[in-house]
Write an enzyme that holds these catalytic residues in place. Structure first.
Site, mmCIF file in Angstrom:
data_model
loop_
_atom_site.group_PDB
_atom_site.id
_atom_site.type_symbol
_atom_site.label_atom_id
_atom_site.label_comp_id
_atom_site.label_asym_id
_atom_site.label_seq_id
_atom_site.Cartn_x
_atom_site.Cartn_y
_atom_site.Cartn_z
ATOM 1 C CD GLU A 100 18.706 29.858 35.292
ATOM 2 O OE1 GLU A 100 19.929 29.659 35.129
ATOM 3 O OE2 GLU A 100 17.850 28.962 35.146
ATOM 4 C CD GLU A 101 23.575 36.369 32.374
ATOM 5 O OE1 GLU A 101 23.688 37.608 32.392
ATOM 6 O OE2 GLU A 101 23.846 35.678 31.374
ATOM 7 N NE ARG A 102 18.207 41.668 33.788
ATOM 8 C CZ ARG A 102 17.409 42.016 32.800
ATOM 9 N NH1 ARG A 102 16.171 41.575 32.784
ATOM 10 N NH2 ARG A 102 17.837 42.791 31.827
#
Length: 442
Positions: free
Chosen positions: A266-268
């Site tokens: 999700e961060e990426r």
């Protein structure tokens, strides 16, 4: 197709953003568009008019900005409604992230990403109800500013190598050590801290702890003076015998490393989404400028080298968007998209540098000033997406990545037994030193 300043290539319905008969985004529904429109109004009224001032001062008022965003629901888009969130799926997060790209700097979207998508996912998934009430609810509301305490001096991308300790004494943890590169660190009310809680294997001895930043023994050593991302304060923080209740532990002791790895997908994807709109804006503003700026009696844009390069960059951005939304669509359906998320992050990091470097050259002397957007993003290009670790760690071919993924599962007991999205994101970064990776023969 001609590149022109205005006309077909003008904002907002430009060919840079693509024209097609069907949806071009994962979850491109009226509700997604309404969310983006509401956020754009906040950006235009409450953020962009002050960005230049905040960049010059080296800090934006996080409590003020986050409160505005929190009241509108943008800090808890995918968080449970029970704790003040909207309860929407991840595609809405990406819609928000893309719209945040309209902020006239990269620092504020990065800080919002930490607040909404990096400091709180583990707490949301594994924290106790009491911890969520104490920390998650005010963070979603924008009353608290959160930071993420992972990186250290000598342990940035190498998360397993952190040295900060949290030793249990009675019903408290005593914390000693330090953290580096902490976004919003000098303004934060609490930190999601990763620390060693035992002397076991490095991937099984770490825990996540909700750490109030007003406790005795916490020292914000300095606000780091950075080349780019100026308006986001970045701090170096030390801990000296800091005592925090054991009830502030997120989930199980020893699972902190695993919890942290779970959110990498999700961060990426969030990081990629925030990079798309600035690249489009920079290309479009470069088209506008080179269409007006004349050299040797004709607009710079009429030089075929310039013309072709801008068309090429616009194409690359649109291809990256397609990859992003393919990954998001698969992820929302419940698939593991570690490979696609890593590919998108790798491409976004490199393309951001390409776009800013190429476009800056076409601005001539104006590109060397702080008066134009391209120079701001050129200075910040080294920071873009680095909060999800450097792109060199993702530069592996897909076949090798899949092989690493399988080996990682066999070697790490914690990862083998956790069937939650994102559990293999570490595969392309650092493995056990004894693990030897060999490419399968064709």
């Amino acid at each position: 197709m001609a590149l022109r300043a205005g006309g077909r290539w003008a904002r907002p319905g430009s060919a840079l953003r693509g024209r097609c008969s069907g949806p071009r985004r994962a979850g491109d529904t009226p509700r997604h568009r309404h969310l983006r429109e509401a956020l754009r109004k906040i950006i235009d009224k409450e953020i962009n008019p002050f960005v230049d001032k905040w960049e010059e001062e080296g800090q934006f008022p996080a409590h003020k900005v986050f409160k505005i965003l929190g009241q509108a629901g943008f800090l808890g888009v995918d968080k449970p409604t029970e704790y003040g969130g909207m309860g929407l799926d991840f595609s809405y997060n990406i819609a928000v992230a893309e719209e945040l790209g309209n902020v006239r700097c990269g620092a504020i979207p990065m800080a919002i990403g930490v607040q909404a998508g990096m400091a709180t996912p583990a707490l949301t998934r594994f924290g106790s109800h009491e911890l969520k009430k104490q920390f998650l609810v005010p963070t979603i509301a924008g009353d608290f500013v959160a930071c993420l305490g992972i990186s250290e001096d000598g342990a940035g991308s190498d998360v397993a190598n952190i040295k900060t300790t949290a030793v249990r004494k009675g019903d408290e943890y005593v914390i000693n050590g330090g953290k580096m590169w902490i976004t919003s660190g000098s303004q934060a009310d609490w930190m999601c801290l990763l620390a060693n809680t035992s002397k076991g294997p490095p991937h099984q001895n770490k825990s996540l702890i909700c750490l109030p930043m007003n406790l005795p023994g916490i020292h914000v050593a300095k606000k780091i003076d950075k080349l780019g991302m100026r308006s986001s304060d970045t701090a170096q923080i030390f801990f000296e015998d800091v005592r925090v209740p054991c009830k502030n532990l997120i989930g199980e002791e020893g699972k902190g490393f695993t919890y942290q790895m779970l959110q990498f997908q999700e961060e990426r994807l969030w990081g990629v989404a925030t990079a798309l709109t600035p690249m489009e804006t920079i290309i479009q503003e470069t088209i506008d400028y080179t269409g007006q700026r004349k050299v040797f009696g004709q607009p710079v844009l009429h030089n075929q080298t310039v013309h072709f390069r801008l068309a090429e960059l616009a194409t690359e951005v649109e291809l990256l968007r397609s990859l992003l939304h393919r990954a998001v669509a698969l992820y929302v359906e419940g698939n593991d998209v570690t490979k696609f998320a890593s590919m998108a992050k790798l491409k976004a990091g490199r393309l951001t540098r390409e776009v800013t470097d190429s476009c800056l050259q076409f601005w001539g002397g104006m590109g060397f000033t702080n008066e134009v957007l391209v120079s701001r993003f050129y200075r910040g290009k080294s920071s873009v997406l680095s909060l999800q670790r450097r792109d060199q760690h993702l530069a592996v071919d897909p076949g090798l990545a899949i092989d690493v993924n399988r080996r990682w599962h066999r070697r790490n007991h914690a990862f083998h037994h956790m069937q939650i999205h994102g559990h293999t994101s570490k595969k392309v970064m650092h493995l056990h030193s004894s693990l030897k990776i060999k490419k399968a023969r064709a």
